[in-house]
Design an enzyme around this catalytic site. Sequence first.
Site, PDB file in Angstrom:
ATOM      1  N   SER A 141      -3.080  56.942 -49.488  1.00 25.98           N
ATOM      2  CA  SER A 141      -2.438  56.718 -48.197  1.00 25.98           C
ATOM      3  C   SER A 141      -2.546  58.020 -47.410  1.00 25.98           C
ATOM      4  O   SER A 141      -2.781  59.096 -47.990  1.00 25.98           O
ATOM      5  CB  SER A 141      -0.955  56.364 -48.418  1.00 25.98           C
ATOM      6  OG  SER A 141      -0.201  56.515 -47.236  1.00 25.98           O
ATOM      7  N   TYR A 154       7.614  57.993 -52.118  1.00 25.29           N
ATOM      8  CA  TYR A 154       6.335  57.310 -51.904  1.00 25.29           C
ATOM      9  C   TYR A 154       5.209  58.321 -51.725  1.00 25.29           C
ATOM     10  O   TYR A 154       4.150  58.217 -52.370  1.00 25.29           O
ATOM     11  CB  TYR A 154       6.436  56.402 -50.676  1.00 25.29           C
ATOM     12  CG  TYR A 154       5.134  55.732 -50.305  1.00 25.29           C
ATOM     13  CD1 TYR A 154       4.655  54.646 -51.031  1.00 25.29           C
ATOM     14  CD2 TYR A 154       4.374  56.191 -49.231  1.00 25.29           C
ATOM     15  CE1 TYR A 154       3.451  54.034 -50.700  1.00 25.29           C
ATOM     16  CE2 TYR A 154       3.174  55.593 -48.889  1.00 25.29           C
ATOM     17  CZ  TYR A 154       2.721  54.509 -49.627  1.00 25.29           C
ATOM     18  OH  TYR A 154       1.528  53.906 -49.289  1.00 25.29           O
TER      19      TYR A 154
END
Length: 244
Positions: A141, A154
Amino acid sequence: MKGTSKVVAVTGASSGIGAATARRLAADGHRLFLGARRTDRLAGLAAEINAAGGTAAFRRLDVTDAADVADFASAAHELHGRLDVLVNNAGVMPLSPLEALRTREWDRMIDVNLRGVLHGIAAALPLMRAQGGGHFVNIASVGAYEVSPTAAVYCATKYAVRAVSEGLRQESAGDVRVTLVSPGVTESELADHIGDPAAREAMRSYRAVALPASAVADAIAYALAQPPEVDVNEIVVRPAASVR
């Protein structure tokens, strides 16, 4: 058939980037082996690919279970006689501020986003080494490069996936290729499971501009299409209108 057909296993293939990747790679002539927990969706996707002239099979998969991932990789290998590519795509993103102390969600992100990738490497690397090569595509990501509020855990998992990918690349030079693909905001179900109300509302605004999952699939297809002597190490894909 375009190029050389490879056997490609995809985790988290029931929706989003995983499903888009399966469709794109099948259209390129690769043989797909799909894994996720929602077998009803996998069955529909495999049927769609096969009806279109592609090749796809599936198996239920929980990436948090190392033995299950090992069985998944072995099943793909047994079906086709080899395993050329593993796309480590499964991921979760239940964002929340650290002070909310949603520790079970922290554990879930670590188990799926990081341990799931490690389980995939442990399952597929011996098979690839035995056959003389292979290719890992690890989905990270933009959160592997920057940290934002509510996303600390995350992002930590995605930073870790980036570190693991680079370590594997260095240890596998000339043998197994490694590509890290880091999407920006992408159309997917990731944000649907955010339990913290404030984080959920903030993410709705943040995701106003998003990539189609097919754009990430195209990036993966590009990396796979390179000749054996070319290793595409990192790809960051963002919406053109995004400033982050």
